[in-house]
Motif scaffolding. Sequence first.
Motif, PDB file in Angstrom:
ATOM      1  N   PHE A  68       0.831  -1.207   0.000  1.00 49.63           N
ATOM      2  CA  PHE A  68       0.000   0.000   0.000  1.00 49.63           C
ATOM      3  C   PHE A  68       0.865   1.255   0.000  1.00 49.63           C
ATOM      4  N   ASN A  69       1.707   1.381  -0.984  1.00 49.33           N
ATOM      5  CA  ASN A  69       2.612   2.530  -1.078  1.00 49.33           C
ATOM      6  C   ASN A  69       1.823   3.841  -0.989  1.00 49.33           C
ATOM      7  N   PRO A  70       2.245   4.799  -0.135  1.00 48.21           N
ATOM      8  CA  PRO A  70       3.508   4.883   0.628  1.00 48.21           C
ATOM      9  C   PRO A  70       3.399   4.363   2.062  1.00 48.21           C
ATOM     10  N   VAL A  71       2.473   3.438   2.321  1.00 42.32           N
ATOM     11  CA  VAL A  71       2.256   2.941   3.684  1.00 42.32           C
ATOM     12  C   VAL A  71       2.870   1.548   3.821  1.00 42.32           C
ATOM     13  N   THR A  72       3.616   1.341   4.908  1.00 43.93           N
ATOM     14  CA  THR A  72       4.165   0.030   5.248  1.00 43.93           C
ATOM     15  C   THR A  72       3.569  -0.403   6.582  1.00 43.93           C
ATOM     16  N   GLY A 103       3.082  -3.846  16.618  1.00 44.62           N
ATOM     17  CA  GLY A 103       2.635  -3.406  15.306  1.00 44.62           C
ATOM     18  C   GLY A 103       3.185  -2.033  14.979  1.00 44.62           C
ATOM     19  N   THR A 104       3.368  -1.785  13.706  1.00 48.36           N
ATOM     20  CA  THR A 104       3.904  -0.501  13.248  1.00 48.36           C
ATOM     21  C   THR A 104       3.251  -0.120  11.929  1.00 48.36           C
ATOM     22  N   ILE A 105       2.869   1.143  11.799  1.00 48.90           N
ATOM     23  CA  ILE A 105       2.407   1.706  10.537  1.00 48.90           C
ATOM     24  C   ILE A 105       3.343   2.863  10.182  1.00 48.90           C
ATOM     25  N   LYS A 106       3.997   2.748   9.042  1.00 47.32           N
ATOM     26  CA  LYS A 106       4.939   3.786   8.615  1.00 47.32           C
ATOM     27  C   LYS A 106       4.442   4.404   7.317  1.00 47.32           C
ATOM     28  N   ILE A 107       4.341   5.736   7.309  1.00 41.94           N
ATOM     29  CA  ILE A 107       3.842   6.472   6.153  1.00 41.94           C
ATOM     30  C   ILE A 107       4.964   7.360   5.639  1.00 41.94           C
ATOM     31  N   SER A 108       5.380   7.145   4.407  1.00 39.05           N
ATOM     32  CA  SER A 108       6.430   7.961   3.805  1.00 39.05           C
ATOM     33  C   SER A 108       5.829   9.278   3.355  1.00 39.05           C
ATOM     34  N   THR A 109       6.377  10.370   3.880  1.00 38.30           N
ATOM     35  CA  THR A 109       5.887  11.706   3.538  1.00 38.30           C
ATOM     36  C   THR A 109       6.846  12.471   2.642  1.00 38.30           C
ATOM     37  N   GLY A 110       7.963  11.888   2.301  1.00 41.34           N
ATOM     38  CA  GLY A 110       8.947  12.542   1.443  1.00 41.34           C
ATOM     39  C   GLY A 110      10.139  11.630   1.264  1.00 41.34           C
ATOM     40  N   GLU A 111      11.128  12.123   0.527  1.00 41.71           N
ATOM     41  CA  GLU A 111      12.304  11.307   0.258  1.00 41.71           C
ATOM     42  C   GLU A 111      13.088  10.995   1.522  1.00 41.71           C
ATOM     43  N   PHE A 112      13.089  11.928   2.489  1.00 38.67           N
ATOM     44  CA  PHE A 112      13.868  11.740   3.709  1.00 38.67           C
ATOM     45  C   PHE A 112      13.017  11.881   4.966  1.00 38.67           C
ATOM     46  N   SER A 113      11.710  11.696   4.861  1.00 43.47           N
ATOM     47  CA  SER A 113      10.855  11.873   6.043  1.00 43.47           C
ATOM     48  C   SER A 113       9.707  10.874   6.008  1.00 43.47           C
ATOM     49  N   TYR A 114       9.219  10.522   7.196  1.00 43.49           N
ATOM     50  CA  TYR A 114       8.090   9.613   7.310  1.00 43.49           C
ATOM     51  C   TYR A 114       7.458   9.764   8.686  1.00 43.49           C
ATOM     52  N   LEU A 115       6.217   9.294   8.801  1.00 40.22           N
ATOM     53  CA  LEU A 115       5.515   9.239  10.078  1.00 40.22           C
ATOM     54  C   LEU A 115       5.432   7.791  10.514  1.00 40.22           C
ATOM     55  N   ARG A 116       5.606   7.546  11.808  1.00 42.90           N
ATOM     56  CA  ARG A 116       5.564   6.184  12.330  1.00 42.90           C
ATOM     57  C   ARG A 116       4.625   6.120  13.528  1.00 42.90           C
TER      58      ARG A 116
END
Length: 211
Positions: free
Chosen positions: A143-147, A168-181
């Motif tokens: 489910f890009n950008p969600v892991t 459990g972990t949900i990681k959302i990519s918000t940019g090339e060098f940033s993400y929310l976890r």
Amino acid sequence: SEESMIQFGLKGLKEHRSSGQSHEFHKEMNHKLYEINGDVDRWESFVKSGFILDEKDQNHLALFFSQADHDQKFTIGLHQYDGKQRFISTKAVFTHKMPNDSITLIGGFSFLYDDYQEMLNLNQFKRMESVPGVFFESIVKSFNPVTISLGARYDRHNIFGDMWTPRGTIKISTGEFSYLRFSFGQGYRTANPIAENLNVLASSRQLTLPN
């Protein structure tokens, strides 16, 4: 080789600590000087190895082993403390990657052995922990950008019985060098009240411990 690797290491510590009142500056005192003396000997070693089990690089096996011997002796005023720890940890991890790395499955087993022997003045305390366990984790990247990562482990503790630990972990990519976890989980730890609070022995407080 390209299909396997191994790492190993050894670390040691030998330390002496000394503080308190000095004989040089208190020559005329008739009573016993207040002194703090401590000796610490610690030895650690580890071995890590990894193997690629197929030509498509989809199945991996990793093996881990670590051990530590820790001895410490402290004299704090009128208090005498002697503590010893023998620690062994082993783990085997199997990893399977689905095509295109969309889903990764991880599973394995572990074993932990921890032996504590402590002596505080004339009081002796012992604790031996033996903890075999198994674990499983699934990492979904479809489910890009969600892991999404979901897992659990089960441990059979010789003192505390059955122990289930979710995570459990949900990681959302918000940019090339940033993400929310966002993460959730649960863990357990056995406290060592004497070794972790030796500073209390330097006070005038009375220390009361259960048998």
